[in-house]
Design an enzyme around this catalytic site. Sequence first.
Site, PDB file in Angstrom:
ATOM      1  NE  ARG A 165       1.919  -2.272  -6.650  1.00  0.00           N
ATOM      2  CZ  ARG A 165       2.066  -3.457  -6.282  1.00  0.00           C
ATOM      3  NH1 ARG A 165       3.608  -3.775  -5.918  1.00  0.00           N
ATOM      4  NH2 ARG A 165       1.355  -3.906  -5.276  1.00  0.00           N
ATOM      5  CG  ASN A 207      -3.867   2.989  -2.842  1.00  0.00           C
ATOM      6  OD1 ASN A 207      -5.265   2.815  -3.087  1.00  0.00           O
ATOM      7  ND2 ASN A 207      -3.017   2.190  -2.945  1.00  0.00           N
ATOM      8  CD  GLU A 288      -6.278  -3.038  -5.325  1.00  0.00           C
ATOM      9  OE1 GLU A 288      -5.597  -2.028  -5.054  1.00  0.00           O
ATOM     10  OE2 GLU A 288      -6.044  -3.951  -5.720  1.00  0.00           O
ATOM     11  CE  LYS A 357      -6.064  -0.233 -12.322  1.00  0.00           C
ATOM     12  NZ  LYS A 357      -5.318  -1.064 -11.436  1.00  0.00           N
ATOM     13  CG  ASP A 362      -4.155  -4.454 -11.317  1.00  0.00           C
ATOM     14  OD1 ASP A 362      -4.168  -3.339 -11.881  1.00  0.00           O
ATOM     15  OD2 ASP A 362      -3.621  -4.673 -10.426  1.00  0.00           O
ATOM     16  CD  GLU A 390       1.086  -3.309  -9.957  1.00  0.00           C
ATOM     17  OE1 GLU A 390       0.847  -2.528 -10.338  1.00  0.00           O
ATOM     18  OE2 GLU A 390       0.802  -4.060  -9.196  1.00  0.00           O
ATOM     19  CG  HIS A 518      -3.075 -11.607 -10.754  1.00  0.00           C
ATOM     20  ND1 HIS A 518      -2.926 -12.065  -9.846  1.00  0.00           N
ATOM     21  CD2 HIS A 518      -3.667 -10.499 -10.752  1.00  0.00           C
ATOM     22  CE1 HIS A 518      -2.681 -11.070  -8.736  1.00  0.00           C
ATOM     23  NE2 HIS A 518      -3.724  -9.890  -9.257  1.00  0.00           N
ATOM     24  CD1 TRP A 540      -5.848  -9.908  -3.784  1.00  0.00           C
ATOM     25  CD2 TRP A 540      -5.640 -10.171  -1.730  1.00  0.00           C
ATOM     26  NE1 TRP A 540      -6.278  -8.811  -2.818  1.00  0.00           N
ATOM     27  CE2 TRP A 540      -5.977  -8.891  -1.675  1.00  0.00           C
ATOM     28  CE3 TRP A 540      -4.917 -10.663  -0.450  1.00  0.00           C
ATOM     29  CZ2 TRP A 540      -6.287  -8.074  -0.562  1.00  0.00           C
ATOM     30  CZ3 TRP A 540      -5.121  -9.836   0.759  1.00  0.00           C
ATOM     31  CH2 TRP A 540      -5.860  -8.600   0.560  1.00  0.00           C
TER      32      TRP A 540
HETATM   33  C1  GCV Z   1      -2.586   2.042  -6.279  1.00  0.00           C
HETATM   34  C2  GCV Z   1      -3.055  -2.670  -8.306  1.00  0.00           C
HETATM   35  C3  GCV Z   1      -1.699  -2.217  -7.763  1.00  0.00           C
HETATM   36  C4  GCV Z   1      -1.763  -1.106  -6.773  1.00  0.00           C
HETATM   37  C5  GCV Z   1      -2.691  -0.090  -7.054  1.00  0.00           C
HETATM   38  C6  GCV Z   1      -4.141  -0.737  -7.681  1.00  0.00           C
HETATM   39  C7  GCV Z   1      -4.892   0.702  -8.353  1.00  0.00           C
HETATM   40  O1  GCV Z   1      -3.873  -3.591  -7.435  1.00  0.00           O
HETATM   41  O2  GCV Z   1      -0.930  -3.329  -7.330  1.00  0.00           O
HETATM   42  O3  GCV Z   1      -0.660  -0.845  -5.938  1.00  0.00           O
HETATM   43  O4  GCV Z   1      -2.933   0.862  -6.166  1.00  0.00           O
HETATM   44  O5  GCV Z   1      -3.648  -1.674  -8.917  1.00  0.00           O
HETATM   45  O6  GCV Z   1      -4.936   0.327  -9.392  1.00  0.00           O
HETATM   46  O7  GCV Z   1      -5.330   1.041  -7.495  1.00  0.00           O
END
Ligand code: GCV
Length: 698
Positions: A165, A207, A288, A357, A362, A390, A518, A540
Amino acid sequence: MRPLLTALALLALMPQTVAHAEDGHELWLRASPLPAPQRSALRHQATRLQTTAHGPTARLALAELQRGLARLGATPARGGKGGTITLELVQDSRINDEGFHITARPDGQTVIAARREIGLLYGVFHYLRLAATGAPLATLDLASSPRVQLRVLNHWDNLDGVVERGYSGRSIWDWWRLPDWRDTLYTEYARANASLGINGVVVNNVNAKSTSLTAPYIAKLAAIAGELRPWGIRVYLSARWTAPMEIGGLKSADPLDPAVAAWWRAKSDEIYAAIPDFGGFLVKANSEGQPGPQDYRRSHAEGANMLAAAVKPHGGVVMWRAFVYAHDNPDDRAKQAYNDFQPLDGQFADNVLVQVKNGAIDFQPREPFHPLFGAMPKTNLMMEFQITKEYVGQSTHLTYLGTLFSETLQADTQAKGTGSTVAKVVDGTLDGHRLTGMAGVANIGADRDWSGSIFNQADWYAFGRLAWDPELSPETIAREWAAQTFGPAPKVVNTVTTIMMPSREAAVDYMTPLGLAHVMGTGHHYGPAPWVSHLARPEWNPVYYHKADAQGIGFDRSAKGSNAISQYAPPIAQKLSDPATTDERQLLWFHHLPWDYRLKNGEALWSGMVHHYDAGVAQVARMQVQWDSLQPYIDKERFAKTQAFLAIQRREAQWWRDASIAYFQSVNHLDLPSGSAKPAHDLDWYKEQNLPYAPGNP
Ligand code: GCV
């Protein structure tokens, strides 16, 4: 008494400035010369600069003062008569360990005082900010301390240099050539962060890869830490949950397995031996596809606490993300983090922060505040904002996020009655927490302008300023940023602020009006795709979120639907239970309504939606005109780049509007309100647009 270190003695140590075009690299620290009267007043006030503290950070503070005054055209004259600015360590109960106190007296003595050297540095940056924005400096008595303890950037940077992102080039971390080669960018980056009070950096993607925890990478991280330390910045690592198996040879990553806990203790000891002020770990677990304690039927608290125990002897913390939703859970995605985490309130160790968050899905252009903020009083809750855009136009759309951040911070959770704002949860005052934090997912890359566009720099700036003081108004921040970035001329500051302030609302209008969310393209998340319905997991797919059919549109989160509203405090849930008392900006987030539902202004929902789309496009057109009016005042390079990006935004706002209308019309078969133009193409044309090489998509 130790001798005073004066600025003149430091001149020899100052880095030589290389002349560059106005490519934005200097960020908000470029400050152009002040108008003549202010310049001479400042020069008179700052004839002599000195410090009574002599550590590396105090020396940086003095050098910054010198450098900043030079940029403002107020270089102290050698031997000139006038005032003195003194940097001084003091015991002052009005400020905390990172705070500062600036006093300026009519006799020409200015003192920037702090308890620690980092406060001197922050005080200098603040003094320069006041000067650059034209604030009066002759008499001052101003104390300021950060309201939030950990003010942290989260880099979603992979070890191969790709930024998840990221829309501003490759990662600034040159892992390949570290630790031997330390790019000068690290110092420039640290300086920019310190100018805002940002005091922590998670260097790698949530990640995460286990490789970041191996000895060679710890040595690389130690080199980065060495560059950032004098600027008051600690480094942190995202930790991969299964590292004990992947690089430690263990058979399990079960947090209650003593061998696993011992491995993390030893790993922490190893990191702290190399980096004594290492901040701690950030963890994305059971989210995820990432591994986590739930793989062993352990709770998030059991996982976080095991890790927290490993860093505790060294003073470290664990930031444990609450961004979870499960592929096998049919419940409303917006409810799942609350359902997993709220029952754990009171179970997390005191050096754990649960990082939440701003909203429950998201980082959408608009989300209601995350219900966890009003529901975990016994837990250190930390805010996570996304600075990288993003979902809000990535590098090219001008969508100032100060308003988005502040909207969430000022939202009232009502957890302890009226006034229980998210800001008070985050700064710890509502529930009496001392360990507090705010994270921002960085928008920083190796592009010359750092953030992919000049105006995206304002989002980094706004994050830093709000992490220092969540009560600051986004308009004040926009004005500060504009004055420092483009110069203090009122015409420029006023126009830039006028462009910035409604810009995020414009994006909400042309992307996701009235609480939609979304509905963007798959994977890259750029551009409209409300028709997508084929993806493997229901949540999704955009159709999961808008639920449009011939009768109506919106996600019913009332008691008749998913009942997500019950996760809010009763007075809020009560209001949200009825569309008529729900903030219209969040209407379709909470309600599924017929297309002819009457909005407050009397028009039907469908017609109101179309008018929002139109308003968003029209606002971008206005932004273009406003920017064009600044041509005589802005340097050629930054003017042209912003002008070109606004043209992209104008075209794409129209794309968003037209594609969304074409799709929803294919579902509801309703005419457009009179005066609203038909989409330029048919729906199939919009569906065929694909962007296989859009940046930032992992
Ligand atoms: C780092 C969203 C983004 C992902 C991100 C995720 C998160 O799904 O698209 O790229 O992953 O958030 O915050 O972990």
